[in-house]
Every structure is written in structure tokens, then in C-alpha cells.
Design a protein around this motif. Structure first.
Motif, PDB file in Angstrom:
ATOM      1  N   ARG A 102      -3.257   7.048  -4.611  1.00  0.00           N
ATOM      2  CA  ARG A 102      -2.668   5.955  -5.359  1.00  0.00           C
ATOM      3  C   ARG A 102      -3.542   4.708  -5.294  1.00  0.00           C
ATOM      4  NH1 ARG A 102       2.395   5.450  -1.218  1.00  0.00           N
ATOM      5  NH2 ARG A 102       2.388   3.161  -1.215  1.00  0.00           N
ATOM      6  N   ALA A 103      -3.212   3.749  -6.129  1.00  0.00           N
ATOM      7  CA  ALA A 103      -3.920   2.468  -6.113  1.00  0.00           C
ATOM      8  C   ALA A 103      -3.696   1.778  -4.771  1.00  0.00           C
ATOM      9  CB  ALA A 103      -3.425   1.589  -7.255  1.00  0.00           C
ATOM     10  N   GLU A 104      -4.779   1.181  -4.234  1.00  0.00           N
ATOM     11  CA  GLU A 104      -4.697   0.536  -2.927  1.00  0.00           C
ATOM     12  C   GLU A 104      -5.566  -0.720  -2.911  1.00  0.00           C
ATOM     13  OE1 GLU A 104      -4.825   3.787   0.399  1.00  0.00           O
ATOM     14  OE2 GLU A 104      -5.947   4.540  -1.328  1.00  0.00           O
ATOM     15  N   ASP A 105      -5.146  -1.671  -2.102  1.00  0.00           N
ATOM     16  CA  ASP A 105      -5.907  -2.908  -1.927  1.00  0.00           C
ATOM     17  C   ASP A 105      -6.982  -2.671  -0.859  1.00  0.00           C
ATOM     18  OD1 ASP A 105      -6.842  -5.503  -1.710  1.00  0.00           O
ATOM     19  OD2 ASP A 105      -5.163  -6.145  -0.435  1.00  0.00           O
ATOM     20  N   THR A 106      -8.074  -2.048  -1.256  1.00  0.00           N
ATOM     21  CA  THR A 106      -9.120  -1.720  -0.281  1.00  0.00           C
ATOM     22  C   THR A 106      -9.928  -2.944   0.140  1.00  0.00           C
ATOM     23  OG1 THR A 106     -10.622  -1.168  -2.097  1.00  0.00           O
ATOM     24  CG2 THR A 106      -9.329   0.631  -1.144  1.00  0.00           C
ATOM     25  N   SER A 107      -9.929  -3.997  -0.681  1.00  0.00           N
ATOM     26  CA  SER A 107     -10.715  -5.193  -0.346  1.00  0.00           C
ATOM     27  C   SER A 107      -9.967  -6.117   0.612  1.00  0.00           C
ATOM     28  CB  SER A 107     -11.058  -5.959  -1.622  1.00  0.00           C
ATOM     29  OG  SER A 107      -9.876  -6.488  -2.221  1.00  0.00           O
ATOM     30  N   VAL A 149      -4.262  -5.598  -5.905  1.00  0.00           N
ATOM     31  CA  VAL A 149      -4.916  -4.391  -6.386  1.00  0.00           C
ATOM     32  C   VAL A 149      -5.615  -4.731  -7.703  1.00  0.00           C
ATOM     33  CG1 VAL A 149      -4.592  -2.050  -7.237  1.00  0.00           C
ATOM     34  CG2 VAL A 149      -3.266  -2.850  -5.258  1.00  0.00           C
ATOM     35  N   SER A 150      -6.938  -4.633  -7.707  1.00  0.00           N
ATOM     36  CA  SER A 150      -7.713  -4.967  -8.910  1.00  0.00           C
ATOM     37  C   SER A 150      -7.685  -3.817  -9.911  1.00  0.00           C
ATOM     38  CB  SER A 150      -9.169  -5.265  -8.537  1.00  0.00           C
ATOM     39  OG  SER A 150      -9.261  -6.411  -7.729  1.00  0.00           O
ATOM     40  N   ALA A 151      -7.834  -4.177 -11.182  1.00  0.00           N
ATOM     41  CA  ALA A 151      -8.025  -3.193 -12.243  1.00  0.00           C
ATOM     42  C   ALA A 151      -9.473  -3.268 -12.706  1.00  0.00           C
ATOM     43  CB  ALA A 151      -7.091  -3.479 -13.413  1.00  0.00           C
ATOM     44  N   PHE A 152     -10.018  -2.118 -13.132  1.00  0.00           N
ATOM     45  CA  PHE A 152     -11.406  -2.046 -13.588  1.00  0.00           C
ATOM     46  C   PHE A 152     -11.424  -1.409 -14.975  1.00  0.00           C
ATOM     47  CE2 PHE A 152     -11.335  -1.935  -8.989  1.00  0.00           C
ATOM     48  CZ  PHE A 152     -12.293  -2.878  -8.637  1.00  0.00           C
ATOM     49  N   ASP A 153     -11.824  -2.193 -15.968  1.00  0.00           N
ATOM     50  CA  ASP A 153     -11.941  -1.700 -17.334  1.00  0.00           C
ATOM     51  C   ASP A 153     -13.372  -1.199 -17.558  1.00  0.00           C
ATOM     52  OD1 ASP A 153      -9.334  -2.443 -17.789  1.00  0.00           O
ATOM     53  OD2 ASP A 153      -9.854  -4.340 -18.772  1.00  0.00           O
ATOM     54  N   VAL A 154     -13.494   0.042 -18.006  1.00  0.00           N
ATOM     55  CA  VAL A 154     -14.790   0.684 -18.187  1.00  0.00           C
ATOM     56  C   VAL A 154     -15.098   0.768 -19.689  1.00  0.00           C
ATOM     57  CG1 VAL A 154     -16.165   2.750 -17.742  1.00  0.00           C
ATOM     58  CG2 VAL A 154     -14.420   2.011 -16.079  1.00  0.00           C
ATOM     59  N   TYR A 155     -16.313   0.315 -20.055  1.00  0.00           N
ATOM     60  CA  TYR A 155     -16.752   0.318 -21.450  1.00  0.00           C
ATOM     61  C   TYR A 155     -18.050   1.101 -21.566  1.00  0.00           C
ATOM     62  CZ  TYR A 155     -13.558  -3.644 -22.167  1.00  0.00           C
ATOM     63  OH  TYR A 155     -12.459  -4.455 -22.235  1.00  0.00           O
ATOM     64  N   TYR A 175      -7.985   1.790 -11.097  1.00  0.00           N
ATOM     65  CA  TYR A 175      -7.524   0.740 -10.200  1.00  0.00           C
ATOM     66  C   TYR A 175      -8.191   0.867  -8.841  1.00  0.00           C
ATOM     67  CZ  TYR A 175      -4.048   0.226 -13.828  1.00  0.00           C
ATOM     68  OH  TYR A 175      -3.442   0.044 -15.049  1.00  0.00           O
ATOM     69  N   GLU A 176      -8.161  -0.209  -8.116  1.00  0.00           N
ATOM     70  CA  GLU A 176      -8.734  -0.249  -6.786  1.00  0.00           C
ATOM     71  C   GLU A 176      -8.116   0.858  -5.923  1.00  0.00           C
ATOM     72  OE1 GLU A 176      -9.397  -3.682  -3.313  1.00  0.00           O
ATOM     73  OE2 GLU A 176      -8.239  -4.119  -5.142  1.00  0.00           O
ATOM     74  N   GLY A 177      -8.940   1.545  -5.169  1.00  0.00           N
ATOM     75  CA  GLY A 177      -8.455   2.618  -4.315  1.00  0.00           C
ATOM     76  C   GLY A 177      -9.603   3.490  -3.849  1.00  0.00           C
TER      77      GLY A 177
END
Length: 561
Positions: free
Chosen positions: A195-200, A205-211, A226-228
Motif C-alpha cells: 500500500r501507499a506509505e510515507d517513506t520519507s 504520502v506523495s503522488a507521482f505523475d508519470v509522463y 504513490y509513495e511506498g
């Protein structure tokens, strides 16, 4: 004195009749006039000081919400009833608070506020709690609020999705809107192991948009993760995330038939495997089935708006909703009605997404006959999603990856601004109570005596105090709990005259007859039918009757002479 034989015979008959009357009880030739008056109740004396939140300028977790609820009830038990209407998947109680003057025991008009279908929308809980305090602190201080509490039952469900609330707060996953029923999204036999986790460790919990970045002038969006970390070592991240059902897509009305849902269990708008599959929505359903609401609020965040239920070609009640929007423009900040800018009286808004599949407002309107179920979107911060909020963490000839950390501020303000939001939206809650359909009644007896068998004609001048919402059903009239008549619906802010005849089952000399009128939306208003004071009927005793008869007989006899 010597009487003729015929006169002696006549006098003897009269005396015998008087003696016979003396053996009989008193008789009444006619009962008194019937009178009607409203049932009166003892007044409630305020004994409490103003309440303050135990946790102000703060977003509550479930334990703190329960503390606030217990404190509210313990402080003002005269006005507050608690009911556990069900449990969440993890067994947390879902509590409804009923605020009303409990010395007035009859069924009243009802209003409803339910908050936090979605875990991340914490501001909805905060506004619900402040609404409760606002009511209690203004009782017998503000005549309008006092009238609302005396003559309405105001139901507030401060939270529906307690499980997700705690995860949002404890793990910083401000993306989560669904409930916490476990689900094996990746089909590996394990539940939510990746699952998404606050690893930092920054609390979010950050989201990462990939283009795809083959053309840097026009990158093409591919997906979001998501962060994890890869907890199950299968080379994937977040492929078995926490959360299962969007509770606001789980109601049994146009479930999976309308718009705004996804069949993907990983989606934040997944509607569940069946309507009312979730304990949380079952709890609300079972609660709502026992009540009738003309108007209700479901509190959310993510936009500033007041949304109404739709049918396939627009609003379900276009003229009414348009008038309500115009009212809101006068009492709420402009952002709450800006979504309707550009529309006019002749072109009511047509829903872009048409019917919301399995939505709370859809079910309340189509299945529960709630005329105005409003999704009240309390807050969003568009500045949190401007391009500057996205930080490039990878930018090369093949891919562009942008990190987004401002999700917290998108759905909820910073805690020091919660009270400002409440002050902005508070007039909308006054509006809810003012528009709950309820009656003002003037009653009188047009004709009729107080004796058993008498037909009594009653007149009721009825006024619907709601400016906008009709009474939703016919006005019923009951005599001692037996239905005797029904009449018309009343439009908002309208008056009408109702006349009814009732037949008395017994004399009203030593008893009364209860008359009640209303319906399940307006509540029932109770009146006592009794003998009018100081207007008793003529009661004739045996001596008076004898004297009257003797006098009459002598007069007749003298005329014969």
C-alpha cells in the motif's frame, strides 16, 4: 277549601310524578359547547454554560470525536440524545446525535446533517461538531435557534467513515476516500500488503505523475503512483493498496448505472461488489428508513459547491433548486454557487455527469423521498494544484515524473482556519433548519356540543413555515390516534384552511379528546378537544323539573276553566 273531584285527581297525578322524579338522577338537556386548544408543555430551563470544543484548531481522530460527543451529551442531556446506528468494518460505533427539546415528546419535523463519507474529508467532521455547539450555545439565547430546537428534531451524524479517518491522520494518506474493508487487489492471496506509505517521514504520502517525455514541449500523461515500497517483492509498488469501497457510490439507487464510478477495485470511486455491501452505508440506510426528511445535507470537501440530485437531463427539481441557489447567493460566499454562473431561469443546469451512480443524494431523493438532499462541498484550495505545486524528480528524454505533496491542503484547510470556514458556511445551516417543512396552526370549533355522539366541526388555519419546501405529503387528522381525514399538501410559504367533522365517543365533561394533525415530514401537532370552561349545558334536577311541570299543569288547567 273543597276541590272538585277532577282537580283532586289532576293534583294527585302531578304530585305522584314529582315523587317519581325525585327517585331519578339529574338529567342534562344539552351539553356545553366544545372548545379546542393546543397541548401545552412545561418550559425547559437552561442550566448549562456555553460549550467549547475539547480540541479546537485541530483535526479530530475517532477517539477525539467520541470524546467530543460524550462531552456534548453529558453537558446538555436535556437537548441531546445519542444513538449508535451501526458499526464500521473495524467495529467503531457510528453515532447519531438528536438535538431537540425533549420535554416536547410528540413527533416533530426533522432535519439531517451527515458528515465524512470519505476518509480524507476531515473538515466535514469539524463543521458538524461546530454546528452542534452552535445550536446548544444559542438555545434560549437566540429566539430563532430556540424555536428550531423546540419544534424540530435535528439529527447530526458527525462521521460515517471512522476507520479511514484514523488512517488518514495516523499514516498521512490524505488520498484515501474509501472504507477499510480489506481486498486482495492483485490476486496474490494477501490483503493490502503493498500500500501507499510515507517513506520519507514528512507526514504526507506523495503522488507521482508519470509522463512520456519524448516531446518535452508536450509531455503525455501515463499514470500515477504513490509513495511506498515494494513490500511483497513482486517488482510492483502500490498494487494492493488499502481501501475498498467508495461509500458515496454504494447506495442502492442507480448503482453502477449512472456516472462517476469505476469497476477497478483500486479506483477511489469503486462502488463495492453490491449496493449496500458495506456496514457503514447499511448503518445509514437503517437509520434513514426510520425517518422522513424534507431537506438534508451530506458534508464533503474537494470543491466549494452545493450540489443537488440529478436525473438524466438535469436537476430533479429544477425550479425549486434554482430558487435555492438564488437564496444561497445571498447568504454564502460566492464560491459555493459559482458552479452555476452563466445559467439563468430558463436554462437550469444540466448535469455534466448525469445521475450519480449509487450516490447518497440519488438514494435520498429517489428512494427516501427527500426533496432536497444537498451535497454540501465545504472546502478546496485550488492554489494547491497550480503547476508550481509539482516538483520534477526525474526529467530525461523518455520520462518526466512530477511529485505532488499538497493533497492535504486541497481537501482540508490548515487547522487554524477551521473556524473561519465554519463562519463562512454557518448561514447555510440556518437555512437548512428554516426550510424544514413544519406548520403553524390556528384551531377553533365552528359548531358542536360536548356530549357523546355530537358532531363537532373544527377549523384549522394551516401555514407551512418553510419558505421553499412543500409539506411533502397530505396533512392527516387523527382523533385519539384514529385517522379521521386527510387533506392537501402545502407548498412552501403557503396557507390553507382545513375543516373537519369529528364525532365524540364520550362526553367531554370529565374527559378530553385528543386531535393531532400533520404528517411524517412536518411532525404532528396535538390539540385537546374539551368542554368550554364556563359554558356548561342546562342541568335539570327533580325538584326543578317538578315545579316546572306543576306550574305548567296549573296554567293549562286554569285555561280549561
Amino acid at each position: 277549601m273543597v276541590f272538585k273531584k277532577s282537580k283532586l285527581k289532576f293534583i294527585s297525578s302531578v304530585v305522584f310524578f314529582i315523587i317519581l322524579l325525585g327517585l331519578l338522577p339529574q338529567i342534562s338537556l344539552a351539553g356545553g359547547k366544545a372548545a379546542i386548544s393546543p397541548v401545552t408543555y412545561s418550559s425547559l430551563t437552561r442550566t448549562w454554560d456555553d460549550l467549547a470544543l475539547l480540541y479546537d484548531n485541530h483535526f479530530h481522530n475517532s477517539s477525539e470525536v467520541y470524546e467530543e460527543i460524550e462531552y456534548i451529551h453529558d453537558s446538555v442531556p436535556e437537548l441531546v440524545d445519542l444513538e449508535v446506528i451501526g458499526q464500521t468494518f473495524l467495529g467503531k460505533d457510528i453515532i447519531s446525535l438528536r438535538i431537540t427539546n425533549e420535554q416536547r415528546t410528540y413527533q416533530k419535523a426533522k432535519a439531517l446533517v451527515v458528515a465524512q463519507h470519505h476518509g480524507r474529508e476531515q473538515i466535514s467532521i469539524e463543521i458538524a461538531l461546530r454546528f452542534i455547539h452552535y445550536l446548544l450555545n444559542n438555545y434560549q439565547e437566540n429566539s430563532t435557534i430556540t424555536e428550531f430546537i423546540d419544534y424540530q428534531e435535528i439529527y447530526v451524524i458527525p462521521a460515517l467513515n471512522y476507520d479511514s479517518l484514523d488512517l488518514v491522520i495516523n499514516e498521512g494518506n490524505h488520498w484515501l476516500r474509501k472504507n477499510l474493508r480489506p481486498w486482495d487487489d492483485d490476486g496474490d492471496g494477501f490483503f493490502e500488503e503493498d500500500r501507499a506509505e510515507d517513506t520519507s517521514g514528512d507526514g504526507i504520502v506523495s503522488a507521482f505523475d508519470v509522463y512520456a517525455n519524448t516531446n518535452p514541449l508536450n509531455p503525455v500523461f501515463l499514470y500515477t503512483y504513490y509513495e511506498g515500497i515494494d513490500n511483497d517483492l513482486d517488482g510492483l509498488v502500490n498494487e494492493d493498496d488499502i481501501g475498498y469501497t467508495d461509500l458515496n457510490r454504494n447506495y442502492d439507487s442507480y448503482w453502477r448505472q449512472g456516472e462517476g464510478w469505476s469497476p477497478d477495485t483500486m479506483s477511489q470511486v469503486y462502488p463495492g461488489h453490491a449496493p449496500f455491501s458495506e456496514l457503514e452505508t447499511q448503518a445509514f440506510r437503517d437509520f434513514a428508513l426510520n425517518h422522513s426528511f424534507g431537506m438534508a445535507y451530506s458534508l464533503h470537501s474537494g470543491i466549494n459547491a452545493t450540489f443537488f440530485p440529478d436525473k438524466v437531463d438535469g436537476w430533479t427539481e429544477p425550479a425549486l433548486y434554482w430558487n435555492i441557489v438564488q437564496d444561497y447567493t445571498k447568504i454564502l460566499p460566492p464560491s459555493y454557487t459559482e458552479v452555476y454562473t452563466g445559467y439563468g431561469q430558463e436554462n437550469y443546469p444540466v448535469a455534466e455527469s448525469q445521475i450519480l451512480a449509487g450516490g447518497w443524494d440519488t438514494w435520498m431523493y429517489f428512494e427516501q423521498d427527500c426533496l432536497v438532499p444537498i451535497t454540501f462541498e465545504l472546502y478546496n484550495n485550488l492554489s494547491s494544484v497550480v503547476p508550481a505545486a509539482y516538483t520534477p524528480i526525474e526529467d530525461n528524454s523518455t520520462h518526466l515524473i512530477l511529485e505532488f505533496k499538497s493533497i492535504y491542503d486541497y481537501f482540508n484547510p490548515y487547522p487554524q482556519y477551521i473556524n473561519d470556514i465554519w463562519n463562512d458556511v454557518r448561514p447555510g445551516f440556518d437555512y437548512l433548519l428554516d426550510n424544514t417543512p413544519r406548520l403553524d396552526i390556528f384551531a377553533e370549533v365552528l359548531r358542536g356540543r360536548s356530549t357523546a355522539g355530537s358532531e363537532v366541526e373544527l377549523s384549522f388555519e394551516l401555514t407551512n413555515l418553510s419558505p421553499r419546501i412543500r409539506t411533502m405529503d397530505e396533512i392527516d387528522v387523527h382523533q385519539d390516534d384514529f385517522w379521521v381525514a386527510d387533506a392537501f399538501e402545502l407548498d412552501g410559504n403557503s396557507e390553507s384552511l382545513l375543516t373537519v367533522e369529528v364525532t365524540l365517543e364520550q362526553d367531554l365533561v370529565n374527559t378530553t379528546c385528543m386531535i393531532k394533525l400533520g404528517n411524517n415530514y412536518t411532525g404532528y401537532y396535538h390539540y385537546i378537544l374539551e368542554e368550554a370552561s364556563g359554558v356548561s349545558g342546562l342541568t335539570i334536577g327533580p325538584v326543578l323539573a317538578g315545579v316546572f311541570l306543576l306550574s305548567t299543569a296549573l296554567i293549562i288547567n286554569r285555561r280549561k276553566r
